[in-house]
Structures are given as C-alpha cells and as structure tokens.
Design a protein around this motif. Structure first.
Motif, PDB file in Angstrom:
ATOM      1  N   SER A 101     -39.085  14.499  -3.408  1.00  0.00           N
ATOM      2  CA  SER A 101     -39.608  15.686  -2.226  1.00  0.00           C
ATOM      3  C   SER A 101     -39.282  17.229  -2.982  1.00  0.00           C
ATOM      4  O   SER A 101     -39.892  18.042  -2.261  1.00  0.00           O
TER       5      SER A 101
ATOM      6  N   LEU B 113     -42.378  18.832  -4.277  1.00  0.00           N
ATOM      7  CA  LEU B 113     -43.620  18.921  -3.272  1.00  0.00           C
ATOM      8  C   LEU B 113     -43.513  20.059  -2.354  1.00  0.00           C
ATOM      9  O   LEU B 113     -42.404  20.626  -2.347  1.00  0.00           O
ATOM     10  N   THR B 114     -44.628  20.528  -1.902  1.00  0.00           N
ATOM     11  CA  THR B 114     -44.548  21.665  -1.154  1.00  0.00           C
ATOM     12  C   THR B 114     -44.216  21.164   0.368  1.00  0.00           C
ATOM     13  O   THR B 114     -44.375  19.937   0.683  1.00  0.00           O
ATOM     14  N   GLU B 115     -43.799  22.240   1.051  1.00  0.00           N
ATOM     15  CA  GLU B 115     -43.242  21.657   2.499  1.00  0.00           C
ATOM     16  C   GLU B 115     -44.513  21.283   3.147  1.00  0.00           C
ATOM     17  O   GLU B 115     -44.373  20.086   4.086  1.00  0.00           O
ATOM     18  N   LYS B 116     -45.798  21.782   3.138  1.00  0.00           N
ATOM     19  CA  LYS B 116     -46.899  20.902   3.657  1.00  0.00           C
ATOM     20  C   LYS B 116     -47.074  19.705   3.458  1.00  0.00           C
ATOM     21  O   LYS B 116     -47.388  18.821   3.963  1.00  0.00           O
ATOM     22  N   LYS B 117     -46.974  19.313   2.141  1.00  0.00           N
ATOM     23  CA  LYS B 117     -47.150  18.041   1.626  1.00  0.00           C
ATOM     24  C   LYS B 117     -46.331  17.044   1.805  1.00  0.00           C
ATOM     25  O   LYS B 117     -46.405  15.739   2.352  1.00  0.00           O
ATOM     26  N   ARG B 118     -44.999  17.792   1.915  1.00  0.00           N
ATOM     27  CA  ARG B 118     -43.591  16.646   2.487  1.00  0.00           C
ATOM     28  C   ARG B 118     -44.130  16.258   3.916  1.00  0.00           C
ATOM     29  O   ARG B 118     -43.717  15.185   4.531  1.00  0.00           O
ATOM     30  N   ASP B 119     -44.580  17.248   4.954  1.00  0.00           N
ATOM     31  CA  ASP B 119     -44.475  17.123   6.102  1.00  0.00           C
ATOM     32  C   ASP B 119     -45.866  16.150   6.588  1.00  0.00           C
ATOM     33  O   ASP B 119     -45.648  15.172   7.270  1.00  0.00           O
ATOM     34  N   TYR B 120     -47.013  16.062   5.574  1.00  0.00           N
ATOM     35  CA  TYR B 120     -47.763  15.049   5.483  1.00  0.00           C
ATOM     36  C   TYR B 120     -47.606  13.817   5.359  1.00  0.00           C
ATOM     37  O   TYR B 120     -47.500  12.796   5.884  1.00  0.00           O
ATOM     38  N   LEU B 121     -46.787  13.743   4.223  1.00  0.00           N
ATOM     39  CA  LEU B 121     -46.243  12.473   3.691  1.00  0.00           C
ATOM     40  C   LEU B 121     -45.082  11.821   4.567  1.00  0.00           C
ATOM     41  O   LEU B 121     -45.280  10.420   4.821  1.00  0.00           O
TER      42      LEU B 121
ATOM     43  N   ASP C 284     -50.978   8.133  -1.931  1.00  0.00           N
ATOM     44  CA  ASP C 284     -51.219   9.230  -2.775  1.00  0.00           C
ATOM     45  C   ASP C 284     -50.222  10.597  -2.608  1.00  0.00           C
ATOM     46  O   ASP C 284     -50.068  11.195  -1.660  1.00  0.00           O
ATOM     47  N   GLY C 285     -49.955  10.945  -3.863  1.00  0.00           N
ATOM     48  CA  GLY C 285     -49.158  12.154  -3.789  1.00  0.00           C
ATOM     49  C   GLY C 285     -47.681  12.226  -3.587  1.00  0.00           C
ATOM     50  O   GLY C 285     -46.947  12.989  -3.788  1.00  0.00           O
TER      51      GLY C 285
END
Length: 203
Positions: free
Chosen positions: A53, A56-64, A48-49
C-alpha cells in the motif's frame, strides 16, 4: 508483484487450504489507532495493480480497497486504540489488532501469512514474511485494507480536531504536527507513550 502467490501456493502444497494474509498500518504515528486487516483471496485471484500500500497512490488504494472487498473470500479489519498502545506498547497492540482481525474473519483460515518478522501469536500455523506486502498478494491486500481504513479514521479525526492537521500527516511526526503539539498540547487520540521524549525535551 512477481509470483504473487508463491507463499500461498507453498502453504497449499504443505496441506493447508485456507490461507489469510495479515498486515498492519499505523505503527509509527504519534496519534490514532494501529489498524490491522486479514484477507483470504480466492486461489489464483488476479487483482491488477495490487502491491504494498505504501507504493500506491491514495486514489489507487481507494480503488483497490473496493476491489479487494468484492473479490475476497473473506476479510476483516480491526484496530487497537491509542489507549491500548499506551497501556501495552505498540508491538503488543499491533499483535492485538492482528488477532482481532483474524478472529473476525467469517471464514476460518488454517494458515496465516504475516508481514514482517514478528509472530503475532495467532491460533494457526503462521509464516512471517519480511516485505510480505510486496511479495504476497494476500498480505498486499491486507496492507491496502489496513492503510485505507486508518487514513479514513484520521480524516474523521481531522474533522474533530482541525488544529492538528491530521488530514495532511495522518498522525505521523511531521514538522507541522510537532508545531501543533507545541501550540495546543496533545488531544485525546494522541499516544502519550510516543510523546514522552518530545515533552521532556521541550520543558
């Protein structure tokens, strides 16, 4: 990302079984390495999401970054240094990083999807896909791994060379970065081949 496995499914329909996505981060900056990643995702794996890259936000990238590593059949991340970039040029250094990432995979692909329109010369059949990081789940996953890894390398560089503010611009040619170059000159991770015009214009 609509039909995120279109290219992977087409490759499978043509008889290939193990498809990797490859992308790079850091072709444009004035400092630091270029980073590439290769990722093999399980067939039909939904993350999901997942997207290019850069979207995407930095937070989302770190999660993914963690999700991709957990779900991937195999992944690897490799770099080509600023010294290699200066020696062989950024395009060839990008190809070098991509080949290193491919070779380091623990599972060997029989087909590769590569972001962009330039074939890096991998030892398997390869399809280059313009905007592949927005069209292919495998390439998007590689784009996230490469981007997060490179950003973290630049955060490490920021701790070592705080005067350049690498944490803010990640080595890209921002006003802040050029001001630091004017005041302090280059450090050992700057790409001198990228700075020739800047120094010629500021003599």
């Amino acid at each position: 990302m609509t039909d995120a496995y279109k290219y992977e499914n087409e490759a499978r329909a043509n008889g290939y079984s193990t498809i990797c996505g490859i992308d790079e981060a850091g072709r444009g900056p004035l400092a630091g390495p270029v980073c590439a990643a290769a990722v093999i995702l399980p067939e039909g794996c939904i993350i999901d999401g997942l997207d290019d890259s850069k979207k995407l936000t930095e937070k989302k990238r770190d999660y993914l970054f963690e999700v991709i590593k957990e779900k991937a059949v195999a992944y690897s991340i490799a770099t080509a240094s600023e010294k290699e970039i200066d020696k062989i040029n950024i395009l060839q250094a990008t190809f070098l990083a991509m080949n290193r990432a491919f070779e380091a995979l623990s599972v060997k692909p029989d087909f590769a999807l590569v972001d962009g329109n330039r074939d890096p010369g991998l030892p398997v059949p390869t399809l280059t896909v313009i905007k592949g990081d927005s069209l292919s789940a495998s390439v998007a996953a590689a784009s996230v791994l490469a981007k997060v890894t490179r950003d973290r390398l630049m955060l490490e560089a920021d701790a070592k060379y705080p005067e350049y503010n690498f944490a803010k611009h990640k080595g890209y040619g921002t006003k802040l970065h050029y001001e630091a170059l004017t005041e302090y000159g280059p450090c050992e991770i700057h790409r001198m081949s990228f700075l020739k015009k800047f120094y010629e214009n500021n003599k």
